[in-house]
Scaffold this motif. Structure first.
Motif, PDB file in Angstrom:
ATOM      1  N   ASP A  56      37.403  33.542  35.066  1.00  0.00           N
ATOM      2  CA  ASP A  56      36.446  34.494  34.504  1.00  0.00           C
ATOM      3  C   ASP A  56      36.374  35.780  35.324  1.00  0.00           C
ATOM      4  OD1 ASP A  56      34.787  35.082  32.410  1.00  0.00           O
ATOM      5  OD2 ASP A  56      32.994  34.210  33.316  1.00  0.00           O
ATOM      6  N   ILE A  57      36.334  35.650  36.646  1.00  0.00           N
ATOM      7  CA  ILE A  57      36.255  36.837  37.507  1.00  0.00           C
ATOM      8  C   ILE A  57      37.560  37.620  37.465  1.00  0.00           C
ATOM      9  CG2 ILE A  57      36.033  37.668  39.882  1.00  0.00           C
ATOM     10  CD1 ILE A  57      33.375  36.801  38.740  1.00  0.00           C
ATOM     11  N   ASP A  58      38.685  36.929  37.564  1.00  0.00           N
ATOM     12  CA  ASP A  58      39.984  37.612  37.562  1.00  0.00           C
ATOM     13  C   ASP A  58      40.277  38.288  36.231  1.00  0.00           C
ATOM     14  OD1 ASP A  58      40.227  36.681  40.101  1.00  0.00           O
ATOM     15  OD2 ASP A  58      41.988  35.419  39.750  1.00  0.00           O
ATOM     16  N   GLY A  59      39.733  37.757  35.162  1.00  0.00           N
ATOM     17  CA  GLY A  59      39.983  38.331  33.839  1.00  0.00           C
ATOM     18  C   GLY A  59      39.009  39.441  33.481  1.00  0.00           C
ATOM     19  N   ASN A  60      38.233  39.884  34.449  1.00  0.00           N
ATOM     20  CA  ASN A  60      37.190  40.880  34.149  1.00  0.00           C
ATOM     21  C   ASN A  60      37.342  42.121  35.025  1.00  0.00           C
ATOM     22  OD1 ASN A  60      34.744  41.019  32.374  1.00  0.00           O
ATOM     23  ND2 ASN A  60      33.766  41.569  34.312  1.00  0.00           N
ATOM     24  N   GLY A  61      38.589  42.567  35.188  1.00  0.00           N
ATOM     25  CA  GLY A  61      38.824  43.738  36.038  1.00  0.00           C
ATOM     26  C   GLY A  61      39.641  44.801  35.347  1.00  0.00           C
ATOM     27  N   ALA A  62      39.373  45.042  34.063  1.00  0.00           N
ATOM     28  CA  ALA A  62      40.156  46.000  33.285  1.00  0.00           C
ATOM     29  C   ALA A  62      40.151  47.396  33.897  1.00  0.00           C
ATOM     30  CB  ALA A  62      39.608  46.059  31.858  1.00  0.00           C
ATOM     31  N   LYS A  63      41.351  47.981  33.985  1.00  0.00           N
ATOM     32  CA  LYS A  63      41.558  49.371  34.413  1.00  0.00           C
ATOM     33  C   LYS A  63      41.181  49.648  35.869  1.00  0.00           C
ATOM     34  CE  LYS A  63      41.025  51.249  29.743  1.00  0.00           C
ATOM     35  NZ  LYS A  63      40.318  52.230  28.877  1.00  0.00           N
ATOM     36  N   LEU A  64      40.940  48.608  36.659  1.00  0.00           N
ATOM     37  CA  LEU A  64      40.643  48.831  38.075  1.00  0.00           C
ATOM     38  C   LEU A  64      41.949  48.921  38.866  1.00  0.00           C
ATOM     39  CD1 LEU A  64      37.637  46.406  38.696  1.00  0.00           C
ATOM     40  CD2 LEU A  64      37.577  48.910  38.575  1.00  0.00           C
ATOM     41  N   LYS A  65      42.007  49.856  39.797  1.00  0.00           N
ATOM     42  CA  LYS A  65      43.208  50.056  40.605  1.00  0.00           C
ATOM     43  C   LYS A  65      43.213  49.115  41.807  1.00  0.00           C
ATOM     44  CE  LYS A  65      43.040  54.978  39.410  1.00  0.00           C
ATOM     45  NZ  LYS A  65      42.888  56.344  39.953  1.00  0.00           N
ATOM     46  N   LYS A  66      44.356  49.024  42.469  1.00  0.00           N
ATOM     47  CA  LYS A  66      44.457  48.184  43.659  1.00  0.00           C
ATOM     48  C   LYS A  66      43.568  48.705  44.783  1.00  0.00           C
ATOM     49  CE  LYS A  66      49.076  46.216  43.006  1.00  0.00           C
ATOM     50  NZ  LYS A  66      50.425  46.042  43.604  1.00  0.00           N
ATOM     51  N   THR A  67      43.251  49.981  44.719  1.00  0.00           N
ATOM     52  CA  THR A  67      42.415  50.593  45.747  1.00  0.00           C
ATOM     53  C   THR A  67      40.930  50.448  45.441  1.00  0.00           C
ATOM     54  OG1 THR A  67      42.637  52.712  44.594  1.00  0.00           O
ATOM     55  CG2 THR A  67      44.154  52.272  46.431  1.00  0.00           C
ATOM     56  N   GLU A  68      40.599  49.731  44.355  1.00  0.00           N
ATOM     57  CA  GLU A  68      39.208  49.502  43.981  1.00  0.00           C
ATOM     58  C   GLU A  68      38.896  48.010  44.021  1.00  0.00           C
ATOM     59  OE1 GLU A  68      38.013  52.749  40.712  1.00  0.00           O
ATOM     60  OE2 GLU A  68      39.692  51.486  40.089  1.00  0.00           O
ATOM     61  N   PRO A  69      37.749  47.628  44.550  1.00  0.00           N
ATOM     62  CA  PRO A  69      37.401  46.202  44.590  1.00  0.00           C
ATOM     63  C   PRO A  69      37.196  45.634  43.188  1.00  0.00           C
ATOM     64  CG  PRO A  69      35.536  47.552  45.257  1.00  0.00           C
ATOM     65  CD  PRO A  69      36.708  48.476  45.154  1.00  0.00           C
ATOM     66  N   ARG A 212      33.004  43.448  39.566  1.00  0.00           N
ATOM     67  CA  ARG A 212      32.768  44.898  39.614  1.00  0.00           C
ATOM     68  C   ARG A 212      32.485  45.433  38.208  1.00  0.00           C
ATOM     69  NH1 ARG A 212      34.912  49.429  42.456  1.00  0.00           N
ATOM     70  NH2 ARG A 212      34.339  51.326  41.322  1.00  0.00           N
ATOM     71  N   LYS A 213      33.163  44.885  37.213  1.00  0.00           N
ATOM     72  CA  LYS A 213      32.973  45.343  35.834  1.00  0.00           C
ATOM     73  C   LYS A 213      31.834  44.566  35.183  1.00  0.00           C
ATOM     74  CE  LYS A 213      35.257  48.074  34.212  1.00  0.00           C
ATOM     75  NZ  LYS A 213      36.622  48.213  33.666  1.00  0.00           N
ATOM     76  N   ASP A 214      31.215  45.176  34.204  1.00  0.00           N
ATOM     77  CA  ASP A 214      30.132  44.504  33.496  1.00  0.00           C
ATOM     78  C   ASP A 214      30.699  43.374  32.631  1.00  0.00           C
ATOM     79  OD1 ASP A 214      31.297  46.123  31.415  1.00  0.00           O
ATOM     80  OD2 ASP A 214      29.418  45.879  30.305  1.00  0.00           O
ATOM     81  N   ALA A 215      29.814  42.607  32.004  1.00  0.00           N
ATOM     82  CA  ALA A 215      30.239  41.432  31.249  1.00  0.00           C
ATOM     83  C   ALA A 215      31.156  41.767  30.074  1.00  0.00           C
ATOM     84  CB  ALA A 215      29.017  40.659  30.749  1.00  0.00           C
ATOM     85  N   SER A 216      31.077  43.000  29.580  1.00  0.00           N
ATOM     86  CA  SER A 216      31.952  43.405  28.464  1.00  0.00           C
ATOM     87  C   SER A 216      33.300  43.915  28.952  1.00  0.00           C
ATOM     88  CB  SER A 216      31.260  44.505  27.640  1.00  0.00           C
ATOM     89  OG  SER A 216      31.225  45.734  28.360  1.00  0.00           O
ATOM     90  N   ASN A 217      33.472  43.946  30.293  1.00  0.00           N
ATOM     91  CA  ASN A 217      34.716  44.412  30.914  1.00  0.00           C
ATOM     92  C   ASN A 217      34.982  45.881  30.592  1.00  0.00           C
ATOM     93  OD1 ASN A 217      36.886  44.095  32.599  1.00  0.00           O
ATOM     94  ND2 ASN A 217      38.170  42.971  31.145  1.00  0.00           N
ATOM     95  N   THR A 218      33.889  46.649  30.437  1.00  0.00           N
ATOM     96  CA  THR A 218      34.005  48.050  30.040  1.00  0.00           C
ATOM     97  C   THR A 218      33.463  49.008  31.093  1.00  0.00           C
ATOM     98  OG1 THR A 218      33.732  47.394  27.723  1.00  0.00           O
ATOM     99  CG2 THR A 218      33.433  49.735  28.240  1.00  0.00           C
ATOM    100  N   PHE A 219      32.281  48.695  31.621  1.00  0.00           N
ATOM    101  CA  PHE A 219      31.605  49.605  32.539  1.00  0.00           C
ATOM    102  C   PHE A 219      31.705  49.100  33.980  1.00  0.00           C
ATOM    103  CE2 PHE A 219      29.543  49.897  28.412  1.00  0.00           C
ATOM    104  CZ  PHE A 219      29.557  51.261  28.177  1.00  0.00           C
ATOM    105  N   SER A 220      31.814  50.052  34.914  1.00  0.00           N
ATOM    106  CA  SER A 220      31.881  49.709  36.334  1.00  0.00           C
ATOM    107  C   SER A 220      30.483  49.687  36.924  1.00  0.00           C
ATOM    108  CB  SER A 220      32.735  50.729  37.083  1.00  0.00           C
ATOM    109  OG  SER A 220      32.733  50.475  38.465  1.00  0.00           O
TER     110      SER A 220
END
Length: 343
Positions: A56-69, A212-220
């Motif tokens: 669940d956590i790994d699948g919720n990081g859309a559009k985040l870069k390697k330099t972002e947690p 880091r992303k919200d539950a919809s995987n949209t907002f940081s």
């Protein structure tokens, strides 16, 4: 109450998976029967598997870069005084966690689709642990280190004698080792405290992993934001941003006190600890105005936190020499750092 928030960083980049961290949190369950295990939980569910947490956590990081947690780790460590107030550490801390995370979302200066962030907008999992071990950075380990070094040297000399590389009195060296073991200033169960040794007493605490992303995987939603509350124009729109860490910690204390009817001492408050660093004179003036019993407990709490005490605490600002202030501030900075919300 000690709370830290940390991004999971490995070297120059952030961890791309929560697997290692989740695996670390499973360590206490090793060799335990099913009914004795502590499981992951979130706002509405219990007994969640480690595999589900990672997925669940790994699948919720859309559009985040390697330099972002991708996620943050929140550690909540109640003091022994707070833990003594609980009836059942596991169940009470689970209850508190669910209230605490409401304080967490309330500390964001963010809106999602025109409304304030709420508890259903975050994705988090938590786990209660009951054990702690001494780390190399702990004061007890550091102050025992000179004795540890001498003991290690003597043991090395004994091996050299036994293997014929040098001469000496092994019996006398063993007597020296025994003496050093007893003379070390910090002991637990009549043994010298060393790194990795389990800490005695109730060590219950909470580990929380939050996406880091919200539950919809949209907002940081970043608690590491440098802004408390501000607005910035993005794509022609005014967007609110920021996370108020001071507000979060203050709310965390109030929520604990309300939930468990806890009477917090002046020295335990986040506001007082910040005042100690910012304006020690005001801090001690407030301290000396406390009723006798509360003042005595405050000094006891300060001593447990590693603050160097002196034979006579000044009663008035005029008596509070700056040399003493600087000495006290240096001694408490480590405790203050771990007591605050740190990124």
């Amino acid at each position: 109450m000690y709370i830290t928030i940390t991004p999971q960083k490995l070297g120059g980049s952030y961890s791309q998976s929560s697997a290692d961290f989740v695996g670390y949190l499973e360590k206490e369950n090793q060799n335990l029967e099913q009914e004795e295990m502590e499981h992951f939980f979130n706002q509405y569910g219990d007994e969640i598997s480690a595999e589900e947490v990672v997925k669940d956590i790994d699948g919720n990081g859309a559009k985040l870069k390697k330099t972002e947690p991708k996620f943050y780790s929140i550690t909540v460590s109640p003091s022994k005084y707070e833990l003594n107030r609980l009836q059942n550490s596991s169940e009470d801390l689970k209850k508190y966690t669910r209230e605490l995370m409401k304080d967490y979302v309330a500390s964001f200066n963010r809106e999602i689709n025109g409304r304030l962030v709420n508890i259903n907008d975050i994705k988090y999992y938590a786990k209660i642990e009951h054990q702690r071990t001494f780390k190399g950075t702990d004061r007890e380990v550091k102050e025992n280190q000179p004795y540890a070094t001498k003991i290690l040297q003597l043991k090395s000399e004994i091996r050299n004698i036994q293997e014929g590389r040098s001469g000496g009195n092994i019996k006398e060296m063993k007597i020296q080792i025994e003496r050093l073991e007893k003379e070390a200033p910090h002991q637990e169960n009549n043994k010298r405290i060393v790194q990795g040794m389990p800490k005695a007493g109730n060590q219950s605490h909470i580990h929380i992993i939050v996406s880091r992303k919200d539950a919809s995987n949209t907002f940081s939603l970043s608690p590491g934001s440098k802004h408390k509350a501000s607005e910035v124009e993005m794509h022609g729109k005014n967007v609110k941003r920021g996370f108020n860490r001071d507000q979060f910690f203050e709310k965390a204390e109030k929520t604990f006190d309300k939930t468990f009817d806890y009477q917090r001492n002046f020295a335990e408050t986040y506001t007082a600890r910040k005042e100690f660093i910012k304006n020690p004179k005001v801090y001690f003036t407030s301290l000396m105005k406390l009723p006798t019993n509360e003042k005595a407990l405050a000094f006891k709490i300060m001593g447990k936190a590693g603050i160097p005490m002196v034979p006579s605490i000044p009663v008035t600002q005029a008596q509070l020499a700056m040399k003493l202030v600087k000495r006290l501030r240096r001694g408490v900075e480590v405790a203050i750092k771990s007591s605050s919300i740190g990124i």
